[in-house]
Design a protein around this motif. Structure first.
Motif, PDB file in Angstrom:
ATOM      1  N   GLY A  51       0.825  -1.211   0.000  1.00 22.83           N
ATOM      2  CA  GLY A  51       0.000   0.000   0.000  1.00 22.83           C
ATOM      3  C   GLY A  51       0.856   1.257   0.000  1.00 22.83           C
ATOM      4  O   GLY A  51       0.576   2.216  -0.731  1.00 22.83           O
ATOM      5  N   ILE A  52       1.906   1.244   0.789  1.00 20.46           N
ATOM      6  CA  ILE A  52       2.828   2.390   0.842  1.00 20.46           C
ATOM      7  C   ILE A  52       3.555   2.535  -0.491  1.00 20.46           C
ATOM      8  O   ILE A  52       3.734   3.655  -0.990  1.00 20.46           O
ATOM      9  N   GLN A  53       3.939   1.410  -1.089  1.00 17.44           N
ATOM     10  CA  GLN A  53       4.663   1.449  -2.366  1.00 17.44           C
ATOM     11  C   GLN A  53       3.840   2.096  -3.477  1.00 17.44           C
ATOM     12  O   GLN A  53       4.396   2.732  -4.375  1.00 17.44           O
ATOM     13  N   VAL A  54       2.547   1.937  -3.452  1.00 18.02           N
ATOM     14  CA  VAL A  54       1.708   2.571  -4.464  1.00 18.02           C
ATOM     15  C   VAL A  54       1.226   3.942  -3.974  1.00 18.02           C
ATOM     16  O   VAL A  54       1.082   4.876  -4.760  1.00 18.02           O
ATOM     17  N   GLY A  55       1.029   4.074  -2.674  1.00 16.80           N
ATOM     18  CA  GLY A  55       0.531   5.334  -2.115  1.00 16.80           C
ATOM     19  C   GLY A  55       1.489   6.500  -2.296  1.00 16.80           C
ATOM     20  O   GLY A  55       1.063   7.629  -2.589  1.00 16.80           O
ATOM     21  N   ILE A  56       2.779   6.253  -2.145  1.00 16.80           N
ATOM     22  CA  ILE A  56       3.767   7.340  -2.278  1.00 16.80           C
ATOM     23  C   ILE A  56       3.746   7.948  -3.679  1.00 16.80           C
ATOM     24  O   ILE A  56       3.622   9.169  -3.824  1.00 16.80           O
ATOM     25  N   PRO A  57       3.841   7.147  -4.750  1.00 16.47           N
ATOM     26  CA  PRO A  57       3.784   7.777  -6.074  1.00 16.47           C
ATOM     27  C   PRO A  57       2.439   8.432  -6.379  1.00 16.47           C
ATOM     28  O   PRO A  57       2.387   9.447  -7.069  1.00 16.47           O
ATOM     29  N   ILE A  58       1.350   7.854  -5.861  1.00 17.31           N
ATOM     30  CA  ILE A  58       0.042   8.491  -6.069  1.00 17.31           C
ATOM     31  C   ILE A  58       0.049   9.882  -5.444  1.00 17.31           C
ATOM     32  O   ILE A  58      -0.337  10.865  -6.081  1.00 17.31           O
ATOM     33  N   LEU A  59       0.500   9.974  -4.201  1.00 17.23           N
ATOM     34  CA  LEU A  59       0.561  11.285  -3.545  1.00 17.23           C
ATOM     35  C   LEU A  59       1.492  12.243  -4.280  1.00 17.23           C
ATOM     36  O   LEU A  59       1.179  13.426  -4.433  1.00 17.23           O
ATOM     37  N   MET A  60       2.622  11.728  -4.723  1.00 15.54           N
ATOM     38  CA  MET A  60       3.553  12.594  -5.461  1.00 15.54           C
ATOM     39  C   MET A  60       2.904  13.150  -6.725  1.00 15.54           C
ATOM     40  O   MET A  60       3.057  14.330  -7.037  1.00 15.54           O
ATOM     41  N   CYS A  61       2.172  12.306  -7.440  1.00 14.68           N
ATOM     42  CA  CYS A  61       1.527  12.763  -8.684  1.00 14.68           C
ATOM     43  C   CYS A  61       0.360  13.710  -8.405  1.00 14.68           C
ATOM     44  O   CYS A  61       0.015  14.529  -9.260  1.00 14.68           O
ATOM     45  N   LEU A  62      -0.249  13.596  -7.235  1.00 16.40           N
ATOM     46  CA  LEU A  62      -1.334  14.511  -6.882  1.00 16.40           C
ATOM     47  C   LEU A  62      -0.821  15.843  -6.341  1.00 16.40           C
ATOM     48  O   LEU A  62      -1.494  16.865  -6.476  1.00 16.40           O
ATOM     49  N   LEU A  63       0.355  15.833  -5.739  1.00 16.95           N
ATOM     50  CA  LEU A  63       0.886  17.045  -5.112  1.00 16.95           C
ATOM     51  C   LEU A  63       1.905  17.790  -5.964  1.00 16.95           C
ATOM     52  O   LEU A  63       2.081  19.001  -5.807  1.00 16.95           O
ATOM     53  N   TYR A  64       2.612  17.074  -6.836  1.00 18.25           N
ATOM     54  CA  TYR A  64       3.719  17.667  -7.592  1.00 18.25           C
ATOM     55  C   TYR A  64       3.544  17.453  -9.087  1.00 18.25           C
ATOM     56  O   TYR A  64       2.899  16.489  -9.517  1.00 18.25           O
ATOM     57  N   ARG A  65       4.148  18.351  -9.862  1.00 18.45           N
ATOM     58  CA  ARG A  65       4.164  18.187 -11.314  1.00 18.45           C
ATOM     59  C   ARG A  65       4.996  16.962 -11.660  1.00 18.45           C
ATOM     60  O   ARG A  65       6.038  16.716 -11.051  1.00 18.45           O
ATOM     61  N   VAL A  66       4.535  16.199 -12.628  1.00 15.99           N
ATOM     62  CA  VAL A  66       5.279  15.006 -13.040  1.00 15.99           C
ATOM     63  C   VAL A  66       6.491  15.457 -13.856  1.00 15.99           C
ATOM     64  O   VAL A  66       6.362  16.130 -14.869  1.00 15.99           O
ATOM     65  N   ASN A  67       7.657  15.118 -13.339  1.00 19.77           N
ATOM     66  CA  ASN A  67       8.913  15.359 -14.051  1.00 19.77           C
ATOM     67  C   ASN A  67       9.697  14.041 -14.003  1.00 19.77           C
ATOM     68  O   ASN A  67       9.164  13.009 -13.583  1.00 19.77           O
ATOM     69  N   VAL A  68      10.950  14.077 -14.408  1.00 17.34           N
ATOM     70  CA  VAL A  68      11.753  12.855 -14.445  1.00 17.34           C
ATOM     71  C   VAL A  68      11.865  12.237 -13.050  1.00 17.34           C
ATOM     72  O   VAL A  68      11.728  11.014 -12.895  1.00 17.34           O
ATOM     73  N   LEU A  69      12.094  13.045 -12.031  1.00 18.49           N
ATOM     74  CA  LEU A  69      12.208  12.519 -10.665  1.00 18.49           C
ATOM     75  C   LEU A  69      10.937  11.787 -10.257  1.00 18.49           C
ATOM     76  O   LEU A  69      10.992  10.645  -9.775  1.00 18.49           O
ATOM     77  N   VAL A  70       9.795  12.402 -10.440  1.00 13.69           N
ATOM     78  CA  VAL A  70       8.524  11.783 -10.059  1.00 13.69           C
ATOM     79  C   VAL A  70       8.291  10.509 -10.875  1.00 13.69           C
ATOM     80  O   VAL A  70       7.879   9.482 -10.325  1.00 13.69           O
ATOM     81  N   LEU A  71       8.594  10.556 -12.154  1.00 13.98           N
ATOM     82  CA  LEU A  71       8.420   9.369 -12.990  1.00 13.98           C
ATOM     83  C   LEU A  71       9.350   8.233 -12.567  1.00 13.98           C
ATOM     84  O   LEU A  71       8.942   7.060 -12.533  1.00 13.98           O
TER      85      LEU A  71
END
Length: 185
Positions: A51-71
């Motif tokens: 759950g944490i493994q999927v939750g972290i990227p979901i939160l990142m994509c909801l809070l931050y612009r998708v760039n290379v780091l987020v991807l």
């Protein structure tokens, strides 16, 4: 409404809620098979990790612009999630019954993160090109969203939804398994 916004709405209002619902169905199956007395705390903790493994990227994509780091975080989290999911099922299959309902929940829990990742890639295709061409300059930091996806109500609503359907039930599962584990010592 343009195609990118339609895909974002598909992510926000279909895939993200389905992932939470599948997680809740999975938890119900664990409860029905008395996970605390069969595969126990080890498996329950694997569920929390996934759950944490999927939750972290979901939160990142909801809070931050998708760039290379987020991807890159999204890709790494997806790969780790797949590894733990395989480990989880191989561990649990010898210790407790995995019902047809649980198998169906697992199919959603395994495929939805991949579908979400694919849609994120399509919506942010220039970032994918930057990633694969190693054009990472200026894209290795978090840039907060100017306007949140789904409006200002979406993130609090989604977090509440996920807390009720996944966070609290899996926390309860961990506590239940820990109690049985401690009694057995």
């Amino acid at each position: 409404m343009d195609t990118a916004q339609l895909l974002i709405n598909l992510l926000l209002f279909v895939f993200l809620p389905l992932w939470g619902i599948a997680g809740f169905v999975d938890w119900c199956c664990h409860r029905a098979t008395k996970i605390e007395q069969t595969s126990g705390l080890k498996e329950s903790l694997m569920h929390s990790v996934m759950g944490i493994q999927v939750g972290i990227p979901i939160l990142m994509c909801l809070l931050y612009r998708v760039n290379v780091l987020v991807l890159l975080v999204c890709l790494a989290a997806w790969l780790l999630h797949e590894f733990v999911a395989h480990w989880d099922v191989s561990y649990a299959s010898d210790k407790r019954h995995i019902s047809i309902w649980e198998m169906h929940a697992h199919s959603y829990l395994a495929t939805l993160p991949l579908y979400m990742l694919a849609l994120i890639a399509v919506v942010n295709w220039p970032v994918v090109i930057d990633l694969v061409t190693f054009n990472w300059q200026g894209q290795m930091h978090l840039v907060p969203m100017t306007y949140p996806h789904g409006g200002s109500w979406f993130l609090p609503g989604y977090l509440t939804f996920m807390a009720l359907l996944c966070v609290f039930p899996y926390l309860e599962e961990n506590i239940r398994c820990l109690r049985v584990s401690l009694k057995g010592r």
